[in-house]
Design an enzyme around this catalytic site. Sequence first.
Site, PDB file in Angstrom:
ATOM      1  CB  CYS A 116      13.900   9.041   6.971  1.00  0.00           C
ATOM      2  SG  CYS A 116      14.883   7.958   5.923  1.00  0.00           S
ATOM      3  CE  LYS A 128      -1.581   2.769   2.900  1.00  0.00           C
ATOM      4  NZ  LYS A 128      -1.439   3.987   2.067  1.00  0.00           N
ATOM      5  CD  GLU A 163      14.093   1.079   8.572  1.00  0.00           C
ATOM      6  OE1 GLU A 163      14.538   2.128   9.071  1.00  0.00           O
ATOM      7  OE2 GLU A 163      14.757   0.035   8.523  1.00  0.00           O
TER       8      GLU A 163
HETATM    9  P1  NAD Z   1       2.917   8.689   7.244  1.00  0.00           P
HETATM   10  O1  NAD Z   1       3.265   7.964   8.488  1.00  0.00           O
HETATM   11  O2  NAD Z   1       1.900   9.739   7.275  1.00  0.00           O
HETATM   12  O3  NAD Z   1       2.401   7.645   6.138  1.00  0.00           O
HETATM   13  C1  NAD Z   1       3.158   6.504   5.761  1.00  0.00           C
HETATM   14  C2  NAD Z   1       2.216   5.459   5.180  1.00  0.00           C
HETATM   15  O4  NAD Z   1       1.364   4.966   6.207  1.00  0.00           O
HETATM   16  C3  NAD Z   1       1.286   5.969   4.091  1.00  0.00           C
HETATM   17  O5  NAD Z   1       1.121   4.935   3.135  1.00  0.00           O
HETATM   18  C4  NAD Z   1      -0.004   6.232   4.843  1.00  0.00           C
HETATM   19  O6  NAD Z   1      -1.144   6.188   4.023  1.00  0.00           O
HETATM   20  C5  NAD Z   1      -0.010   5.097   5.850  1.00  0.00           C
HETATM   21  N1  NAD Z   1      -0.715   5.335   7.111  1.00  0.00           N
HETATM   22  C6  NAD Z   1      -0.875   6.518   7.757  1.00  0.00           C
HETATM   23  N2  NAD Z   1      -1.505   6.311   8.927  1.00  0.00           N
HETATM   24  C7  NAD Z   1      -1.716   4.971   9.034  1.00  0.00           C
HETATM   25  C8  NAD Z   1      -2.313   4.149  10.023  1.00  0.00           C
HETATM   26  N3  NAD Z   1      -2.807   4.670  11.143  1.00  0.00           N
HETATM   27  N4  NAD Z   1      -2.361   2.808   9.823  1.00  0.00           N
HETATM   28  C9  NAD Z   1      -1.839   2.288   8.693  1.00  0.00           C
HETATM   29  N5  NAD Z   1      -1.272   3.010   7.707  1.00  0.00           N
HETATM   30  C10 NAD Z   1      -1.205   4.348   7.883  1.00  0.00           C
HETATM   31  O7  NAD Z   1       4.312   9.186   6.698  1.00  0.00           O
HETATM   32  P2  NAD Z   1       4.607  10.114   5.464  1.00  0.00           P
HETATM   33  O8  NAD Z   1       4.156  11.496   5.760  1.00  0.00           O
HETATM   34  O9  NAD Z   1       4.111   9.448   4.213  1.00  0.00           O
HETATM   35  O10 NAD Z   1       6.225  10.055   5.471  1.00  0.00           O
HETATM   36  C11 NAD Z   1       6.996  10.897   6.282  1.00  0.00           C
HETATM   37  C12 NAD Z   1       7.607  10.172   7.459  1.00  0.00           C
HETATM   38  O11 NAD Z   1       8.263   8.984   7.049  1.00  0.00           O
HETATM   39  C13 NAD Z   1       8.689  10.991   8.153  1.00  0.00           C
HETATM   40  O12 NAD Z   1       8.554  10.936   9.548  1.00  0.00           O
HETATM   41  C14 NAD Z   1       9.984  10.300   7.729  1.00  0.00           C
HETATM   42  O13 NAD Z   1      11.079  10.513   8.590  1.00  0.00           O
HETATM   43  C15 NAD Z   1       9.568   8.900   7.670  1.00  0.00           C
HETATM   44  N6  NAD Z   1      10.491   8.122   6.835  1.00  0.00           N
HETATM   45  C16 NAD Z   1      11.318   7.199   7.418  1.00  0.00           C
HETATM   46  C17 NAD Z   1      12.222   6.487   6.634  1.00  0.00           C
HETATM   47  C18 NAD Z   1      13.162   5.446   7.232  1.00  0.00           C
HETATM   48  O14 NAD Z   1      13.748   4.687   6.487  1.00  0.00           O
HETATM   49  N7  NAD Z   1      13.322   5.393   8.537  1.00  0.00           N
HETATM   50  C19 NAD Z   1      12.281   6.726   5.264  1.00  0.00           C
HETATM   51  C20 NAD Z   1      11.438   7.681   4.714  1.00  0.00           C
HETATM   52  C21 NAD Z   1      10.530   8.364   5.504  1.00  0.00           C
END
Ligand code: NAD
Length: 493
Positions: free
Chosen positions: A258, A156, A223
Amino acid sequence: MDLITRENPARVAEIVGSVPVTDPAAVDAAVRRADDAFRGWSGLPVAERVAALRRGADTVAGRLEELAPLLARESGKPLADSRGEIGFAVAFLRWVCDEAPAVLAATEVDDDAGRLVVRRKPYGVVGCVTPWNAPVILAMLKLGPALAAGNTAVLKPSPLAPLTITEVAAALPAVQVIHGGAETGRALAGHPLVRKVAFTGGDAAGREIAATAGAMITPAVLELGGNDPAVFLPDFALSDADYERLVMASFATAGQVCMAAKRLYVPRARTAEFTEAYLAAAERVLVVGDPLDPGVTMGPVISAAAAARIRALVADAAGGTAGGTATPLGRSAPGHDPASGYFVTPHLVTGLDDHAPLVAQEQFGPAVPLLAYDTEEEVLVRADAGELGLAASVWSADEERAFALAGRLGAGFVFVNTHNRTGMSLRAPFGGVKRSGYGREYGREGLLEYVQSAAVHVPAAFRPGGPGMAPGAYPGGVHDEPPRSAGTGRPPP
Ligand code: NAD
């Protein structure tokens, strides 16, 4: 049928494409199809799975010039950056194909303790939930190892960048793609036939995914975010190219990475020199504009909400009680109209203390604080403060000294004399400590995330002609060693 329609964040009037929202019944059907496919896919020899994945890698590589502009238009990443991400995802998949047969091979020992076979078995269906900031590589880091190991997958992607990864995933075997937001992610992570969850994203979603998966006793890889410090030791010696790389370590993908360099810790005595060189480097390499313009190195942020949040963070740091000074960085591409999309001016912010929100929180946008420090012990404590521990960097003319400090930092990955993607390695495990998550991607560890060890064992005692063992006895314990004479610690004569 509901649609997710994605606009170009650089030209918001332009619709890039749309995908259908997967309703809960269709999520269930996708997971069941993946479960049905598991027996056949996992039953193939690893060489056949890897051959199919290599064909997928070749297909994606062959479409690079078509897919890169699509990624640029849906995510706002500059074209070179988009091309780089897809190319890196292909390189990673090929690396997995090279390494998987050896890493996933069963091991066998047959000796005077008995015979033990340990197999690396896939879990079953892996549910992958990914963010928008690097939608192709972050999905590939899950799909490549999971599929090579014999799992099937349901992915997803984020509704903010669903288009390119849908095309990429279509080139791979044993993957289904579903679409939607948190609701769809929840349905996937909590599905009883999902045997492993792989998530990259923010703190709030990560906590909920962990709880959803935990309630099903489904293991997860998480992650999450980072607030990476870059620590410059007093002897740092940066060339112009080093400064340019450092600028892009914070501002590539408009700071929405990230592992971006999110806090710069500079020795107090060298801050003036550092700032001057940093601003000059930003002027050379940081060009804001439309991601499809080949001269542009920084595009818009992902959404209007993200732009408003980041602008407020900078305004608070510079104008509010925090007392900092925000200096705009770089320049605009010729003809660039910042009002056409979600553009945020990049800034270097000085004069903050470590409690200012721009320092203490993950900013995830184009603003970076520069912080002065006095001693190495002090900077170690300040760099490690906070709940996040994804990556960090140490910069020094003395590699030994940099490695020594790097080993003491509380981060899952420490770069030396670089930061962010230029410091990555396909073979180096990547992942966070503390609240930045658990589990690892990349490297041998990233492959082993998607298998469970399953042992088959016969003790020597019960092999033909073996001596047997008393009923209920433990094998091997101290009682099997020769008795020791009291006091000397030596066996009796
Ligand atoms: P997000 O957490 O809003 O969304 C990530 C994914 O989760 C999306 O597909 C979203 O639709 C889904 N999602 C959101 N809430 C959910 C829930 N309650 N249950 C299940 N799925 C859910 O993150 P974002 O805004 O897309 O990305 C930014 C964040 O990702 C930043 O904090 C960044 O640091 C982190 N990030 C981490 C890494 C790593 O490797 N550690 C890499 C890239 C981004």
